[in-house]
Design a protein around this motif. Structure first.
Motif, mmCIF file in Angstrom:
data_model
loop_
_atom_site.group_PDB
_atom_site.id
_atom_site.type_symbol
_atom_site.label_atom_id
_atom_site.label_comp_id
_atom_site.label_asym_id
_atom_site.label_seq_id
_atom_site.Cartn_x
_atom_site.Cartn_y
_atom_site.Cartn_z
ATOM 1 N N LEU A 116 2.673 27.668 24.846
ATOM 2 C CA LEU A 116 2.378 26.473 24.050
ATOM 3 C C LEU A 116 1.720 25.400 24.898
ATOM 4 N N LEU A 120 -1.669 23.253 24.799
ATOM 5 C CA LEU A 120 -1.622 21.795 24.732
ATOM 6 C C LEU A 120 -2.571 21.162 25.747
ATOM 7 N N VAL A 158 9.613 15.000 32.819
ATOM 8 C CA VAL A 158 9.742 15.226 31.383
ATOM 9 C C VAL A 158 8.757 14.346 30.626
ATOM 10 N N MET A 173 5.234 18.740 17.521
ATOM 11 C CA MET A 173 5.083 19.035 18.953
ATOM 12 C C MET A 173 6.103 18.277 19.814
ATOM 13 N N ARG A 178 11.272 18.153 22.878
ATOM 14 C CA ARG A 178 12.648 17.692 23.037
ATOM 15 C C ARG A 178 13.620 18.862 22.976
#
Lengths: 256, 256
Positions: A116, A120, A158, A173, A178
């Motif tokens: 993913l 992105l 993060v 997304m 999260r």
DNA sequence: GTCGCAGTTTTGATCGTACCAAACTGGCTG
DNA sequence: CAGCCAGTTTGGTACGATCAAAACTGCGAC
């Protein structure tokens, strides 16, 4: 009412009395008759209202709760909670959690994340707006500043990845991100961490950012894949209890 | 993630008696003491075993059921089901279903699918193996043969896309696909369908396949984006009850 | 008037019992 | 051995009761 297609997760074959209650309460919630954040009527009231015993009412409430439509703290009134993608993916995480400890589902999950995020960063390289670039730049700066402090580095790490999930402007997304973070957070305390490892990760972030700046999707994707594949090594050990990677010393995988 | 990231679907604040039962049963299942596919002991037996009333036992069972660890058909014994990504994503679908009818969560969800499949066809174009190509070729042929029969076309359409999800060799991907399909299946009967529309979709599939054959990720991605964006128009109407697209005639969106 | 606290009421959590109907079991019959 | 039937098991639902914690109420102090 014997043969019916249950809407439940574990494909039910029939229909219990509680299902009807669930359905009616669902309707009330989505229709706004029971607004978000408000408390459900008392069980005894519902019982009178639906003409069912409390047994059934309770079952309906727990069902609603497990579907994320209401929040059911132990001794409080159930609170109506219109679900977002967050709560949905949160529930997913809860279920997935079971197949993590044993199989290589962990690897599959991590790979899905790599897959993913590769898409992105490619998206970012191609379509990032000025504001996105700026957000990335700031996240990167914060990340660099936090290198000496592993806890803070983790947070900024993060945050940097979170920016990537924001770029497609699709609320799913960030929710996915999260969910990934919540999953990894459980194992973070077992990951090895060190300023050296932080610096390596920061450099990876920087490389990704620069590739995005240069609008080079392939380079961005490659950099991210390299980054996360390296991170995987540090995540993996937290799932392999017996292995003690002696050569690695004390390092960390800040791979949010 | 405002205050707390609850691990549960509806972040619980305390602990009820049923939670302990759930936990102990969980342990038995993951430890293999209760093997997959076997039936749970009768409620009355569990009741004696855990020293709890049937109310609590039942609550625990429904909780396990909603977490996908057991399958709870109405009048049968609960069956132990070690969860796969399928059941996890299935539960997710159940929850997400609620935010579909109202917001533009539908669009977001569909967009997420486009986003994912764009990455999938790119992956296919770059790394598809001989077997994958062959599977795609067969799926495409079946798709073409089914053009006159909309129901069969839909099935082959789903199958074609399914092949794309198989290519990364990550078990999560097919599970995601099945979740998407399950979601769309609910609305399929409302979609307009026709052999003409089928032919258009088949041509899109063919274009995608050829781009993959030529190892052209960009072309494949573009073809897929075009394909699914067009499909979206036909999905959208099923979520907008008032709109009657008069000009469209009777067509179909076979967009699995 | 507001605040704090004790008493009262409400209400969720749990339990026990009971009844019904469907599923399951085992034996009986052809 | 197949098929049918009665008895048993077991899940689904209901009613009522008890307990403890939460929510509410009212009173008195500042």
């Amino acid at each position: 009412m014997t043969g019916e297609a249950g809407t439940d997760a574990a494909a039910a074959g029939g229909r219990r009395a509680a299902d009807a209650i669930v359905e009616r309460l669902e309707l009330r919630i989505v229709s706004g008759e029971l607004p978000d954040r408000t408390a459900l009527p008392p069980e005894r009231a519902l019982m009178a209202e639906f003409g069912a015993s409390r047994t059934v009412i309770r079952e309906a409430i727990t069902a609603l709760s497990s579907r994320g439509l209401i929040e059911n703290r132990p001794r409080y009134r159930p609170i109506v909670r219109k679900p977002g993608f967050d709560s949905a993916l949160g529930a997913l995480g809860g279920i997935v959690g079971h197949l993590l400890g044993e199989t290589e589902g962990v690897k599959a999950l991590f790979d899905s994340r790599i897959f993913l995020e590769r898409a992105l960063v490619r998206e970012a390289a191609m379509h990032a707006r000025r504001a996105d670039i700026q957000a990335l730049r700031e996240a990167l700066a914060a990340n660099e500043a936090a290198i000496p402090d592993s806890a803070r580095f983790y947070a900024t790490d993060v945050a940097f990845h979170a920016v990537l999930y924001e770029i497609p402007r699709n609320p799913i997304m960030p929710a996915i991100h999260r969910a990934y973070v919540a999953w990894l957070a459980v194992h973070w305390h077992r990951m090895l961490r060190s300023p050296e490892r932080n610096r390596v990760n920061y450099q990876s972030h920087r490389t990704i950012f620069e590739a995005i700046l240069e609008r080079d999707p392939d380079a961005a994707e490659a950099a991210l894949a390299s980054h996360l594949n390296a991170a995987w090594e540090y995540v993996r050990v937290t799932f392999e209890p017996a292995v003690e990677p002696m050569g690695v010393g004390q390092m960390e995988a800040g791979q949010p």
